[in-house]
Design an enzyme around this catalytic site. Structure first.
Site, mmCIF file in Angstrom:
data_model
loop_
_atom_site.group_PDB
_atom_site.id
_atom_site.type_symbol
_atom_site.label_atom_id
_atom_site.label_comp_id
_atom_site.label_asym_id
_atom_site.label_seq_id
_atom_site.Cartn_x
_atom_site.Cartn_y
_atom_site.Cartn_z
ATOM 1 N N MET A 1 -8.898 7.817 -1.094
ATOM 2 C CA MET A 1 -9.507 8.613 0.461
ATOM 3 C C MET A 1 -10.111 9.777 -0.091
ATOM 4 S SD MET A 1 -7.427 7.392 3.954
ATOM 5 C CE MET A 1 -6.650 5.793 3.560
ATOM 6 N N HIS A 31 -1.553 -1.482 -4.672
ATOM 7 C CA HIS A 31 -2.352 -0.809 -3.918
ATOM 8 C C HIS A 31 -2.282 0.717 -3.381
ATOM 9 C CE1 HIS A 31 -5.452 -2.090 -1.556
ATOM 10 N NE2 HIS A 31 -5.758 -1.149 -0.590
ATOM 11 N N MET A 74 -11.887 -5.908 4.875
ATOM 12 C CA MET A 74 -10.854 -5.056 5.756
ATOM 13 C C MET A 74 -11.042 -5.597 6.974
ATOM 14 S SD MET A 74 -10.140 -2.114 3.599
ATOM 15 C CE MET A 74 -9.803 -0.984 5.164
ATOM 16 N N GLY A 123 0.964 -2.411 4.222
ATOM 17 C CA GLY A 123 1.940 -0.781 4.418
ATOM 18 C C GLY A 123 3.046 -0.442 4.618
ATOM 19 N N SER A 124 3.067 -0.774 5.803
ATOM 20 C CA SER A 124 4.281 0.017 7.054
ATOM 21 C C SER A 124 5.265 -1.273 7.053
ATOM 22 C CB SER A 124 3.508 -0.309 8.332
ATOM 23 O OG SER A 124 2.241 0.545 7.741
ATOM 24 N N ASP A 130 -4.959 3.948 -2.103
ATOM 25 C CA ASP A 130 -5.893 4.129 -1.635
ATOM 26 C C ASP A 130 -6.031 5.536 -1.869
ATOM 27 O OD1 ASP A 130 -5.895 2.200 0.666
ATOM 28 O OD2 ASP A 130 -3.916 2.730 1.328
ATOM 29 N N SER A 138 0.530 -0.954 0.286
ATOM 30 C CA SER A 138 -0.123 0.221 0.259
ATOM 31 C C SER A 138 1.032 0.863 0.065
ATOM 32 C CB SER A 138 -1.230 -0.403 1.055
ATOM 33 O OG SER A 138 -1.213 0.562 1.220
ATOM 34 N N HIS A 195 -8.332 0.993 -4.452
ATOM 35 C CA HIS A 195 -9.523 0.615 -3.351
ATOM 36 C C HIS A 195 -9.761 2.161 -3.376
ATOM 37 C CE1 HIS A 195 -9.914 -0.172 0.951
ATOM 38 N NE2 HIS A 195 -11.014 -0.019 0.566
ATOM 39 N N GLY A 220 -3.002 -3.883 8.631
ATOM 40 C CA GLY A 220 -2.289 -4.542 9.772
ATOM 41 C C GLY A 220 -1.151 -5.628 9.642
ATOM 42 N N MET A 231 -12.168 4.712 -0.886
ATOM 43 C CA MET A 231 -13.133 4.880 0.244
ATOM 44 C C MET A 231 -13.308 5.568 -0.115
ATOM 45 S SD MET A 231 -10.133 3.284 2.750
ATOM 46 C CE MET A 231 -8.567 2.838 1.129
ATOM 47 N N GLY A 239 -9.631 4.060 6.241
ATOM 48 C CA GLY A 239 -9.317 5.452 6.669
ATOM 49 C C GLY A 239 -7.965 5.826 7.019
ATOM 50 N N PHE A 240 -7.062 4.864 7.721
ATOM 51 C CA PHE A 240 -5.748 5.769 8.218
ATOM 52 C C PHE A 240 -4.678 4.128 8.294
ATOM 53 C CE2 PHE A 240 -8.614 9.008 9.944
ATOM 54 C CZ PHE A 240 -7.797 9.870 9.781
ATOM 55 N N GLY A 241 -3.864 4.627 7.325
ATOM 56 C CA GLY A 241 -2.438 3.471 7.743
ATOM 57 C C GLY A 241 -1.793 3.027 8.776
ATOM 58 N N GLY A 242 -0.796 2.123 9.222
ATOM 59 C CA GLY A 242 -0.777 1.876 10.823
ATOM 60 C C GLY A 242 -1.526 1.449 11.483
ATOM 61 N N ASP A 276 -6.803 -6.254 3.919
ATOM 62 C CA ASP A 276 -5.959 -5.122 3.983
ATOM 63 C C ASP A 276 -6.745 -4.231 5.009
ATOM 64 O OD1 ASP A 276 -5.085 -2.134 4.150
ATOM 65 O OD2 ASP A 276 -7.144 -2.160 2.700
#
Length: 218
Positions: free
Chosen positions: A33, A29, A133, A193-194, A31, A6, A62, A173, A64, A138-141, A171
């Site tokens: 938003m 990926h 999901m 992502g992270s 995102d 991501s 993706h 964590g 959102m 809405g937010f990564g991490g 998607d």
């Protein structure tokens, strides 16, 4: 088993370079938003069009966003090879999925953590992928929600009953410590992502994730 890093976790000032760092992945990926469907604003169609011009791998958009019936087809037409809309926002999901396919993209339906899959199982005939999901969008991490694994299992079992090659994506964590649980539950496309962009060597992180799930077959 496919890995889709991501770019939400990437350096937004150097996106072309960041896409090159993950060129051994299956997808990038992206995102999108809109600060309405989710409380965050990331990037939109002009940036995605620019990424399509330079990305070494296909883009998995993706969305959102509110009103995907209107906006999602534009991402397919621009060249995204996979386009995901949220079922909670789509007014005519079957028609939208068919429109995405007609534009040359894989059509994907996403489910927020509190959204049940059961009412939407009849849509499988028009879908190429279902995204479960594993965090609130809405937010990564954010931390991984293990309580979503039964839903992943439910989707995989429904696909087996239905037949056809439909992917199950997770998607949120997803990391070296959580990816195997996802694979065991039935996922075969993993958004990280992270876990990828936070690593010093993103390409090595992708290979590590791939190795962890390579023995799982659905």
């Amino acid at each position: 088993m496919q890995i889709s890093p991501s770019i939400l976790a990437a350096d937004f000032a150097n996106l072309e370079q960041e896409l090159r760092r993950v060129s051994n992945a299956d997808w990038a990926h992206v995102d999108v938003m809109d600060a309405h469907f989710v409380p965050n604003l990331t990037l939109g169609l002009p940036v995605v069009e620019a990424l399509l011009r330079v990305s070494p791998i296909p883009l998995d958009a993706h969305l959102m966003i509110e009103d995907p019936d209107r906006w999602a087809p534009l991402y397919a037409e621009a060249g995204c090879q996979s386009v995901t809309f949220h079922i909670e926002a789509a007014r005519h999901p079957r028609r939208l999925a068919r429109t995405l396919r007609a534009a040359g993209a894989r059509a994907c339906m996403a489910l927020k953590p509190e959204t049940s899959f059961t009412p939407y199982e009849p849509l499988l005939a028009d879908l190429d992928m279902v995204l479960v999901m594993t965090v609130e969008p809405g937010f990564g991490g954010q931390s991984f929600m293990v309580d979503q694994m039964p839903k992943v299992r439910q989707v995989r079992e429904a696909i087996k009953r239905h037949g056809g090659e439909i992917w199950v994506q997770v998607d949120g964590g997803v990391s070296a410590t959580t990816i195997e649980q996802c694979a065991e539950a039935g996922a075969d496309v993993f958004v990280a992502g992270s876990a990828v962009y936070g690593a010093e060597d993103a390409a090595a992180a992708i290979e590590e994730l791939r190795a962890l799930v390579s023995t799982h077959v659905h």
